[in-house]
Design a protein around this motif. Structure first.
Motif, mmCIF file in Angstrom:
data_model
loop_
_atom_site.group_PDB
_atom_site.id
_atom_site.type_symbol
_atom_site.label_atom_id
_atom_site.label_comp_id
_atom_site.label_asym_id
_atom_site.label_seq_id
_atom_site.Cartn_x
_atom_site.Cartn_y
_atom_site.Cartn_z
ATOM 1 N N LYS A 68 23.244 15.816 34.173
ATOM 2 C CA LYS A 68 23.803 15.742 35.517
ATOM 3 C C LYS A 68 23.209 14.586 36.313
ATOM 4 N N LEU A 69 21.916 14.325 36.129
ATOM 5 C CA LEU A 69 21.277 13.217 36.839
ATOM 6 C C LEU A 69 21.875 11.889 36.406
ATOM 7 N N LEU A 70 21.975 11.662 35.099
ATOM 8 C CA LEU A 70 22.507 10.398 34.609
ATOM 9 C C LEU A 70 23.974 10.227 35.011
ATOM 10 N N ALA A 71 24.716 11.329 35.025
ATOM 11 C CA ALA A 71 26.112 11.264 35.455
ATOM 12 C C ALA A 71 26.210 10.940 36.942
ATOM 13 N N GLN A 72 25.301 11.523 37.752
ATOM 14 C CA GLN A 72 25.314 11.244 39.188
ATOM 15 C C GLN A 72 25.000 9.777 39.464
ATOM 16 N N ILE A 73 24.033 9.251 38.759
ATOM 17 C CA ILE A 73 23.684 7.838 38.938
ATOM 18 C C ILE A 73 24.868 6.950 38.561
ATOM 19 N N ALA A 148 18.456 1.635 38.033
ATOM 20 C CA ALA A 148 18.146 3.042 38.285
ATOM 21 C C ALA A 148 16.700 3.267 37.887
ATOM 22 N N LEU A 149 15.909 3.838 38.796
ATOM 23 C CA LEU A 149 14.490 4.120 38.548
ATOM 24 C C LEU A 149 14.289 5.628 38.641
ATOM 25 N N ILE A 150 13.657 6.172 37.628
ATOM 26 C CA ILE A 150 13.356 7.604 37.586
ATOM 27 C C ILE A 150 11.845 7.752 37.398
ATOM 28 N N SER A 151 11.198 8.466 38.305
ATOM 29 C CA SER A 151 9.748 8.620 38.190
ATOM 30 C C SER A 151 9.405 9.359 36.900
ATOM 31 N N LYS A 152 8.227 9.061 36.351
ATOM 32 C CA LYS A 152 7.784 9.739 35.140
ATOM 33 C C LYS A 152 7.698 11.251 35.358
ATOM 34 N N GLU A 153 7.348 11.638 36.578
ATOM 35 C CA GLU A 153 7.252 13.064 36.891
ATOM 36 C C GLU A 153 8.610 13.738 36.731
ATOM 37 N N LEU A 154 9.669 13.085 37.226
ATOM 38 C CA LEU A 154 11.016 13.637 37.100
ATOM 39 C C LEU A 154 11.503 13.556 35.660
ATOM 40 N N ALA A 155 11.263 12.416 35.001
ATOM 41 C CA ALA A 155 11.698 12.266 33.612
ATOM 42 C C ALA A 155 11.080 13.347 32.725
ATOM 43 N N ALA A 157 10.077 16.302 33.763
ATOM 44 C CA ALA A 157 10.614 17.614 34.150
ATOM 45 C C ALA A 157 11.981 17.876 33.507
ATOM 46 N N ILE A 158 12.775 16.828 33.322
ATOM 47 C CA ILE A 158 14.120 17.031 32.742
ATOM 48 C C ILE A 158 14.168 16.604 31.270
ATOM 49 N N GLU A 159 12.985 16.277 30.716
ATOM 50 C CA GLU A 159 12.848 15.909 29.302
ATOM 51 C C GLU A 159 13.722 14.710 28.930
ATOM 52 N N LEU A 160 13.689 13.725 29.822
ATOM 53 C CA LEU A 160 14.415 12.479 29.560
ATOM 54 C C LEU A 160 13.494 11.536 28.800
ATOM 55 N N PRO A 161 13.856 11.141 27.588
ATOM 56 C CA PRO A 161 12.985 10.263 26.792
ATOM 57 C C PRO A 161 12.714 8.945 27.506
ATOM 58 N N ILE A 162 11.512 8.437 27.313
ATOM 59 C CA ILE A 162 11.122 7.193 27.976
ATOM 60 C C ILE A 162 12.054 6.054 27.610
ATOM 61 N N TYR A 163 12.430 5.958 26.355
ATOM 62 C CA TYR A 163 13.277 4.845 25.915
ATOM 63 C C TYR A 163 14.712 5.303 25.657
ATOM 64 N N TYR A 164 15.181 6.220 26.474
ATOM 65 C CA TYR A 164 16.560 6.694 26.354
ATOM 66 C C TYR A 164 17.521 5.520 26.485
ATOM 67 N N TRP A 165 18.544 5.518 25.624
ATOM 68 C CA TRP A 165 19.557 4.473 25.757
ATOM 69 C C TRP A 165 20.939 5.050 25.477
ATOM 70 N N SER A 166 21.940 4.414 26.088
ATOM 71 C CA SER A 166 23.338 4.796 25.909
ATOM 72 C C SER A 166 24.172 3.546 26.194
ATOM 73 N N LYS A 167 25.463 3.722 26.338
ATOM 74 C CA LYS A 167 26.310 2.579 26.648
ATOM 75 C C LYS A 167 25.879 1.906 27.942
ATOM 76 N N LEU A 168 25.489 2.696 28.941
ATOM 77 C CA LEU A 168 25.120 2.146 30.247
ATOM 78 C C LEU A 168 23.629 1.945 30.415
ATOM 79 N N TYR A 169 22.820 2.836 29.840
ATOM 80 C CA TYR A 169 21.388 2.848 30.131
ATOM 81 C C TYR A 169 20.561 2.277 28.990
#
Length: 361
Positions: A68-73, A148-155, A157-169
């Motif tokens: 939901k966070l990545l979709a909102q961004i 888009a900047l996401i604090s390590k604390e938030l990343a 909490a939502i288990e977002l990998p540090i080097y997450y990548w996709s078409k946009l990110y």
């Protein structure tokens, strides 16, 4: 205590844009963009405050999921750049604010933490250390104004990998120090070409296979850009278009192709939409179309401004009308053309007087 979510979209280049462009139009552009970002809030975030060029959203006691966070961004970036594309495609005004608006960019900071609240004149606003951190993260060492900047604390909490990548990110690690405290984060630059921009209506460009039924011209001792502003800015219209009881229009919008306004004359509502047509490269053009006034089926009026020097120009007003029935054509030929000519001559004269007064102030 359950952590809360903090989310700040910030328009990059705001200060330079405001300082080096026409103030009124730059304010309208920024206001439109902020409204677009507010409308793009898909996660039911609370708007704590509009902070000039930024919006401060929060969600108390709840953090959106990674998806939901990545979709909102992505939704925010898509809405922002879609609107800039609309402004660029349908632009009429030649001023610096309207011309350079497509250069604006967006950065988004997302953070989480414990929130406290204070009441200011009955308004409940979040404050505390994590609110301070979220705002300070806007001042970082990222070599871009579009990310888009996401604090390590938030990343975390939502288990977002540090080097997450996709078409946009394409996220990377970063960190900065504020008040002797190191704050780590992950960030991704946003490539506009990877966004699927929203569809928008292109303004209508009119092509004629016949000459105008009425043409009037007059020279003005003001710059071409100034004259087109006086013509297109509906807040000035009552100064030179006399006989109108009321003008209704969007006061927070820079007039562009597709803009609408309504004239109330003797209780009758005449709806107009801004249109354009091809003119020479050095010319400025504003046109409007209506199907309201009988006996015409459609009426077009174009204001074509040609610079003759840096401080002077020529105005050519072209009027076209369409009438399908023979009776309407006869009435137009015998009566209405004279009325259109008289009214247009009066409007041009009033416009010259208004321009002279404005130049003297």
């Amino acid at each position: 205590m359950t952590k809360s979510f903090l989310f700040i979209p910030d328009i990059s280049g705001f200060t330079k844009f405001i300082q080096t462009t026409e103030v009124e139009h730059s304010q309208h552009v920024i206001a439109e963009l902020l409204e677009v970002l507010i409308a793009a809030n898909t996660q039911d975030l609370q708007l704590a405050e509009i902070e000039g060029d930024a919006l401060f959203f929060y969600k108390e006691g709840e953090i959106p999921s990674q998806e939901k966070l990545l979709a909102q961004i992505e939704t925010m970036f898509t809405a922002f750049y879609s609107h800039l594309k609309l402004l660029e495609s349908n632009r009429i005004c030649p001023c610096n604010a309207c011309a350079t608006a497509p250069n604006l960019q967006l950065k988004i900071v997302a953070h989480c933490g414990d929130l406290q609240f204070i009441a200011v004149q009955g308004n409940r606003k979040p404050f505390g250390q994590h609110v301070i951190e979220a705002h300070r993260l806007l001042k970082n060492s990222i070599a871009s104004e579009n990310y888009a900047l996401i604090s390590k604390e938030l990343a975390s909490a939502i288990e977002l990998p540090i080097y997450y990548w996709s078409k946009l990110y394409r996220f990377k690690e970063g960190k900065d120090t504020y008040d002797d405290k190191e704050v780590p984060y992950i960030f991704s630059l946003i490539d506009q070409s990877k966004l699927t921009l929203n569809n928008f209506s292109l303004g209508k460009k009119i092509h004629f296979d016949k000459p105008p039924q009425l043409v009037l011209e007059k020279g003005f001792s003001i710059a071409a850009g100034t004259l087109i502003e006086y013509i297109t800015n509906y807040s000035y219209r009552h100064h030179w278009a006399k006989g109108v009881d009321k003008f209704e229009y969007n006061e927070n919008e820079v007039t562009r192709v597709g803009s609408e306004h309504l004239c109330v004359i003797n209780g009758k509502h005449l709806n107009f939409v801004a249109v354009t047509k091809d003119v020479a490269a050095e010319q400025l053009v504003y046109g409007e179309m209506t199907s309201s006034p009988p006996p015409v089926d459609t009426l077009y009026q174009f204001y074509i401004v040609t610079p003759t020097s840096k401080a002077s120009c020529n105005l050519r007003v072209e009027t076209y009308w369409e009438a399908k029935s023979p009776i309407k054509k006869l009435v137009l030929a015998l009566l209405v053309k004279r009325i259109f000519k008289k009214n247009t001559e009066s409007a041009i004269q009033n416009l010259e007087q208004f321009a002279t007064l404005k130049s003297a102030t």
